[in-house]
Enzyme design. Structure first.
Site, PDB file in Angstrom:
ATOM      1  CG  HIS A 134      88.560 100.957  81.600  1.00  0.00           C
ATOM      2  ND1 HIS A 134      89.410 101.668  82.245  1.00  0.00           N
ATOM      3  CD2 HIS A 134      87.505 101.650  81.085  1.00  0.00           C
ATOM      4  CE1 HIS A 134      89.087 102.920  82.220  1.00  0.00           C
ATOM      5  NE2 HIS A 134      87.790 103.010  81.371  1.00  0.00           N
ATOM      6  CG  ASP A 187      82.902 102.612  87.617  1.00  0.00           C
ATOM      7  OD1 ASP A 187      82.095 103.281  87.706  1.00  0.00           O
ATOM      8  OD2 ASP A 187      83.411 102.066  86.830  1.00  0.00           O
ATOM      9  CD  GLU A 230      92.006 100.376  84.215  1.00  0.00           C
ATOM     10  OE1 GLU A 230      91.455 100.307  83.078  1.00  0.00           O
ATOM     11  OE2 GLU A 230      92.367 101.722  84.892  1.00  0.00           O
ATOM     12  CG  ASP A 242      92.421 101.133  79.856  1.00  0.00           C
ATOM     13  OD1 ASP A 242      91.348 100.981  79.645  1.00  0.00           O
ATOM     14  OD2 ASP A 242      92.982 101.037  80.770  1.00  0.00           O
TER      15      ASP A 242
HETATM   16  P1  PGA Z   1      84.638 108.601  79.416  1.00  0.00           P
HETATM   17  O1  PGA Z   1      85.155 107.134  80.104  1.00  0.00           O
HETATM   18  O2  PGA Z   1      83.035 108.108  79.087  1.00  0.00           O
HETATM   19  O3  PGA Z   1      84.831 109.652  80.329  1.00  0.00           O
HETATM   20  O4  PGA Z   1      85.533 108.587  78.129  1.00  0.00           O
HETATM   21  C1  PGA Z   1      84.669 105.930  79.512  1.00  0.00           C
HETATM   22  C2  PGA Z   1      85.114 104.890  80.612  1.00  0.00           C
HETATM   23  O5  PGA Z   1      86.245 105.127  81.169  1.00  0.00           O
HETATM   24  O6  PGA Z   1      84.571 103.775  80.637  1.00  0.00           O
END
Ligand code: PGA
Length: 256
Positions: free
Chosen positions: A134, A63, A139, A132
């Site tokens: 994702h 992404d 999302e 959450d």
């Molecule tokens: P993080 O994010 O590794 O910064 O916790 C993970 C994600 O949002 O997929």
């Protein structure tokens, strides 16, 4: 799903790195799906230290933020360059990251999907998980068959990522992300999660029902997923004793 619980993130990362290294050594022209955020940093450090030959490796990132130029400090282009690509001998032409400045986003996304197919599909997809649930930036309520497209971040994700931007207001609202359907086509998915704040999302993804409310739960339908956790991220799982027994009892040929 294979659930591997390690005493801490460092031990989990060392094991996950071995999976990636094994593939890079075995399959000269392998295709890797890359992730960003705090989670994969230590894994990237391990891979850099392994001194692997990346010349024929192709990568596709999950992404990017819409509106951020590649040189923007918080862009995922910049993240990948600083934390991995400039430290290994990968060919620039083999690196693919969604373009946050793409003029026609749907056209760009269709092209990204086509490039993944043209490369032969993703052999090994690295994934983090949001608080959450994702994966990529898919999302909650994302279609479980979605393809690469624009998504709108939830307030929770913008809050979680504010630490990188200095303030929540500076976090873009929109992103381009591989879809869940895109991720599901990778031949092997590796999900990493560390820390207490990931425990709920992990418990729902691994042991809860398959639901778009926790996009990572779609991985229950994937035939090859390895989940690496530290004790804190595993703390809300019910079958931890079983997962540990399975891992500890593996025959040698199955070990990483
Ligand atoms: P993080 O994010 O590794 O910064 O916790 C993970 C994600 O949002 O997929």
């Amino acid at each position: 799903m294979e659930i591997i619980i390690q005493p801490d993130a460092a031990a989990a990362n060392a094991l996950a790195a071995r999976l990636f290294a094994k593939l890079i050594r075995k399959k000269e022209k392998c295709v890797l799906g890359m992730a960003t955020g705090s989670t994969p940093l230590a894994l990237y450090r391990e891979l850099i230290a392994m001194d692997l030959d990346w010349r024929k490796v192709t990568t596709f990132n999950l992404d990017e933020y819409v509106g951020l130029a590649p040189e923007h400090l918080q862009s995922y282009h910049r993240f990948m360059w600083e934390n991995l690509f400039r430290r290994v001998n990968i060919a620039k032409k083999n690196i693919h990251i969604p373009d946050g400045l793409a003029k026609g986003i749907p056209v760009f996304c269709a092209k990204y999907e086509k490039q993944i197919r043209a490369a032969g599909g993703i052999d090994l997809q690295l994934l983090g998980i949001g608080t959450d649930g994702h994966i990529g930036f898919n999302e909650p309520t994302s279609s479980l068959t979605s393809r690469t497209r624009i998504k709108t971040l939830t307030p929770q994700t913008r809050k979680d990522n504010a630490r990188f931007f200095g303030s929540e207001d500076a976090v873009p609202h929109h992103v381009i992300t591989m879809g869940i359907g895109t991720i599901m086509e990778a031949r092997h998915c590796v999900l990493l999660a560390f820390g207490k704040n990931k425990a709920r999302a992990i418990a729902e993804a691994v042991e809860g029902p398959i639901t778009a409310m926790n996009p990572a739960s779609a991985l229950q339908m994937h035939s090859k997923v390895t989940v690496f956790l530290d004790e804190a991220a595993a703390s809300k799982l019910k079958l931890t004793a079983y997962y540990r027994w399975v891992y500890d009892s593996k025959p040698d040929w199955q070990k990483i």
